[in-house]
Design an enzyme around this catalytic site. Structure first.
Site, short mmCIF file in Angstrom:
data_model
loop_
_atom_site.label_atom_id
_atom_site.label_comp_id
_atom_site.label_asym_id
_atom_site.label_seq_id
_atom_site.Cartn_x
_atom_site.Cartn_y
_atom_site.Cartn_z
N ASP A 91 45.93 -49.28 31.65
CA ASP A 91 46.04 -48.65 32.97
C ASP A 91 44.67 -48.59 33.64
O ASP A 91 43.74 -47.96 33.11
CB ASP A 91 46.61 -47.24 32.80
CG ASP A 91 47.22 -46.69 34.08
OD1 ASP A 91 46.79 -47.10 35.16
OD2 ASP A 91 48.15 -45.86 33.99
N ASP A 92 44.54 -49.26 34.79
CA ASP A 92 43.31 -49.20 35.60
C ASP A 92 42.09 -49.82 34.92
O ASP A 92 40.96 -49.41 35.17
CB ASP A 92 42.98 -47.75 35.99
CG ASP A 92 43.99 -47.15 36.95
OD1 ASP A 92 44.91 -47.87 37.39
OD2 ASP A 92 43.88 -45.95 37.25
N CYS B 225 49.69 -49.42 40.35
CA CYS B 225 50.43 -49.55 39.10
C CYS B 225 51.92 -49.87 39.22
O CYS B 225 52.40 -50.85 38.64
CB CYS B 225 50.23 -48.30 38.26
SG CYS B 225 50.54 -46.75 39.10
N ARG C 285 54.04 -52.94 37.51
CA ARG C 285 54.95 -52.67 36.40
C ARG C 285 56.36 -53.18 36.69
O ARG C 285 57.04 -53.70 35.79
CB ARG C 285 54.96 -51.17 36.10
CG ARG C 285 53.64 -50.70 35.50
CD ARG C 285 53.43 -49.19 35.55
NE ARG C 285 52.06 -48.90 35.20
CZ ARG C 285 51.62 -48.66 33.97
NH1 ARG C 285 52.48 -48.63 32.97
NH2 ARG C 285 50.35 -48.43 33.74
N LYS D 142 53.57 -44.78 29.73
CA LYS D 142 53.80 -44.64 31.16
C LYS D 142 54.89 -45.58 31.66
O LYS D 142 54.88 -46.77 31.36
CB LYS D 142 52.48 -44.90 31.90
CG LYS D 142 52.58 -44.84 33.43
CD LYS D 142 51.21 -44.97 34.03
CE LYS D 142 51.25 -45.25 35.51
NZ LYS D 142 49.92 -45.32 36.12
N HIS E 164 56.79 -44.82 35.31
CA HIS E 164 56.46 -44.73 36.74
C HIS E 164 57.31 -45.65 37.61
O HIS E 164 56.88 -46.12 38.65
CB HIS E 164 54.97 -45.02 36.94
CG HIS E 164 54.42 -44.43 38.22
ND1 HIS E 164 53.33 -44.93 38.88
CD2 HIS E 164 54.83 -43.37 38.96
CE1 HIS E 164 53.07 -44.22 39.96
NE2 HIS E 164 53.98 -43.25 40.03
N HIS F 295 43.48 -44.34 33.04
CA HIS F 295 43.84 -43.65 34.27
C HIS F 295 43.17 -42.27 34.32
O HIS F 295 42.85 -41.68 33.30
CB HIS F 295 45.37 -43.49 34.33
CG HIS F 295 45.91 -43.10 35.66
ND1 HIS F 295 45.90 -41.80 36.11
CD2 HIS F 295 46.50 -43.83 36.63
CE1 HIS F 295 46.46 -41.74 37.31
NE2 HIS F 295 46.83 -42.97 37.65
N ASP G 53 47.27 -53.09 34.60
CA ASP G 53 48.23 -53.03 35.72
C ASP G 53 47.58 -53.22 37.08
O ASP G 53 48.26 -53.52 38.06
CB ASP G 53 49.03 -51.72 35.68
CG ASP G 53 48.16 -50.47 35.82
OD1 ASP G 53 46.93 -50.58 35.80
OD2 ASP G 53 48.74 -49.37 35.93
N ASN G 54 46.28 -53.05 37.18
CA ASN G 54 45.53 -53.27 38.43
C ASN G 54 44.06 -53.13 38.12
O ASN G 54 43.68 -52.88 36.97
CB ASN G 54 45.94 -52.28 39.54
CG ASN G 54 46.04 -50.84 39.09
OD1 ASN G 54 47.12 -50.26 39.06
ND2 ASN G 54 44.92 -50.23 38.72
N LYS H 285 40.85 -51.20 42.64
CA LYS H 285 42.24 -50.77 42.81
C LYS H 285 42.54 -50.41 44.26
O LYS H 285 41.68 -49.90 44.97
CB LYS H 285 42.49 -49.55 41.91
CG LYS H 285 43.91 -48.98 41.94
CD LYS H 285 44.02 -47.81 41.00
CE LYS H 285 45.40 -47.16 41.04
NZ LYS H 285 45.51 -46.03 40.10
#
Length: 563
Positions: free
Chosen positions: A8-9, A46, A50, A108, A110, A199, A304-305, A358
């Site tokens: 994540d991130d 994100c 996803r 996660k 989301h 994150h 994810d980004n 991001k």
């Protein structure tokens, strides 16, 4: 078996084998056993990524034209702007489950929080998931001010985290438990592990933070330059490629001693958080080797980004609120009870040598590390780097191809569904040069920031505050840092790609953003509407009650005096 490891991130150079100084030996081992993709793209935040990863369908067609936290009210509920993964798409779990796989997800999600949209209802046999964008890493606590609760569920039912919870350790251990619980079935498994690292809030065990105690004292500009050199030396970007100085990055030398100390500490915590996640990946790999599954497992690692630039403390009201809820002292940064974020300075280094991060449509927001490994399998050229363009929608068809499973052909279980637009990366894994997309245009838009990829070229537009809304043209093969705008030098290509983007936007129902919109302001508005306003109403109600009570007491005292 298939294992998806979704960070994540994480920025483009946050992995050791992509240029980081951060210790990621287990991810690097997967890179050595498989292939690194150095020109792989996702969405700028994100949920859209996803949803594309799950379905192989572009985000405006799978319902994530925007996230619930960043969508303007004028777009909410419009076609493609469901803010949740819609029912017109089929997930990788549904497809593999139908083919005889066991399917598991931890971490996660989301992509929707109601019973019909949680992972257990979208094809996963077992799932322990967080419905929100993020949460605390040490306890069952939401991001204060953003969410009311940390919405963890297991198989669709509210779940309680253990007392010794730490996010990366927990999601891996839960996955191991799921795999072993059904081992007697002798079916292959899909294991989708979705980490909260890195994150906001940035948090890590003390020992992992301590590992970086002597690092990052020279600041983000020095780190950005050092990573760019390592990335070039490793071959994940061209030698001599130019990099831009990020306009939103503060001058490290102008920070006072206290500010520098806090910034050094948060990046140390960020490194510790990444290393803690890497260690858990290593524990999973060790387990799969012990059980004999390793050689028959396809591993996919990606982010994810790009890295998160948001500084929650930049607004006075946010700073006062967070200081009242957390121990935000420098010594406590990254620990239990803390709340911290790396901000735009370190994010620019995280994405090095790329521009942006991001939320933007610049390479720093969209280009992230991808590793695909099938240890010992002759079809994958182990230890190599492929610089051909690839996209997150390609992951699902690649996995189906490797597993020998057919995808949906316009219908699924008797109902019409969106077609998969991604392409299998298997030819690239086998060593074919160039991209499986060839010269076919591929469009993208999120929050008004947009891009169109075609061959080696990219058309891109960023709105304020990171851009000026002007379309620009870059040759990504020669200039991944997006330093040389070719729009004037190549007017025919520029016009053709503008037309390609217009066709994409029309076909996907892309909406123009309202005047003055920014994702950061929308996030603050979302938080206020869902948490700030209710708190103010509760406070006003309480204060009103106190005033009425005091007035009544004053009236009663005056009345007694008259009597």
């Amino acid at each position: 078996n298939i294992v998806i490891l979704l960070a994540d991130d994480w920025g483009f150079s946050d992995v050791g084998s992509f240029g980081a100084e951060i210790a990621t030996p287990n991810i690097d081992a997967l890179a050595l056993a498989g292939m690194r993709f150095s020109n792989f793209h996702v969405a700028g935040s994100c949920s859209p990524t996803r949803a594309m990863l799950q379905t192989g369908v572009m985000n405006h067609r799978n319902g994530l034209g925007n996230m619930p936290e960043t969508i303007p009210d004028a777009h909410r509920g419009k076609p493609g702007y469901d803010t949740v993964m819609n029912f017109r798409v089929v997930t990788v779990a549904q497809l593999l489950k139908a083919a005889g796989y066991r399917t598991y997800l931890t971490g996660k999600w989301h992509l929707g929080s109601d019973a019909k949209r949680l992972p257990h209802a979208r094809g996963y046999d077992r799932a322990y998931s967080l419905a929100d964008a993020g949460a605390d890493n040490f306890e069952q606590r939401p991001i204060e001010g953003m969410y009311a609760t940390a919405a963890w569920t297991e198989n669709g039912r509210p779940a309680t985290l253990p007392k010794d919870y730490y996010s990366s350790r927990f999601v891996v251990q839960k996955m191991i438990d799921y795999i072993e619980a059904d081992r007697t079935t002798d079916k292959p498994f899909l294991a989708s592990i979705n980490f909260l690292a890195n994150h906001i809030p940035v948090q890590a065990p003390d020992s992992d933070i301590a590992r970086y105690a002597t690092m990052y004292r020279n600041g983000w500009t020095a780190l950005r330059e050092a990573r760019a050199k390592r990335a070039a030396a490793l071959g994940v970007v061209p030698h001599g490629a130019s990099i831009v100085k990020m306009a939103t990055t503060a001058d490290w030398a102008k920070l006072d001693a206290e500010e520098r100390a806090a910034q050094v500490r948060v990046m140390q915590a960020y490194g510790g958080m990444a290393t803690a996640m890497d260690r858990e990946i290593g524990r999973l790999v060790t387990h799969l080797k012990a059980t004999g599954d390793y050689e028959n497992t396809i591993f996919v690692f990606l982010s994810d980004n790009g890295p998160e630039p948001t500084n929650p403390f930049a607004r006075t009201i946010n700073r006062l609120f967070l200081n009242s809820k957390y121990d935000t002292s420098t010594a406590n940064i990254g620990r239990r009870g803390s709340f911290s974020a790396i901000g735009p300075g370190w994010a620019s280094a995280s994405a090095s040598p790329l521009s942006g991060y991001k939320f933007t449509a610049s390479e720093g927001g969209l280009r992230v590390p991808l590793i695909i490994a099938w240890p010992g399998h002759p079809q994958i050229r182990a230890g190599t780097i492929n610089d051909g363009f690839a996209h997150v929608t390609d992951i699902l068809p690649t996995l189906l191809d490797l597993a020998g499973v057919a995808g949906p052909q316009g219908t699924w279980e008797g109902r019409p569904v969106e077609s998969i637009v991604g392409r299998s990366l298997v030819p690239m894994l086998a060593g074919t040069e160039g991209s499986v997309h060839g010269d076919t245009p591929l469009g993208y838009e999120l929050s008004g920031n947009a891009a169109l990829f075609r061959g080696d070229y990219k058309l891109v537009r960023n709105l304020a505050p990171t851009g000026d809304g002007t379309w620009r043209l870059f040759n990504l093969k020669a200039d991944p840092g997006e330093t040389n705008d070719l729009s004037a030098a190549m007017p025919d290509r520029f016009a053709a790609m503008r037309a390609d983007y217009a066709s994409y936007a029309k076909a996907n129902g892309v909406l123009e953003m309202p005047a003055g919109y920014t994702a950061d302001e929308q996030i603050n508005s979302y938080a206020f509407e869902r948490q700030g306003k209710p708190r103010l109403i509760r406070f006003a109600t309480w204060a009103g009650g106190v005033i009425v009570l005091l007035a009544a007491l004053l009236w009663w005292r005056r009345r007694r005096r008259r009597v």
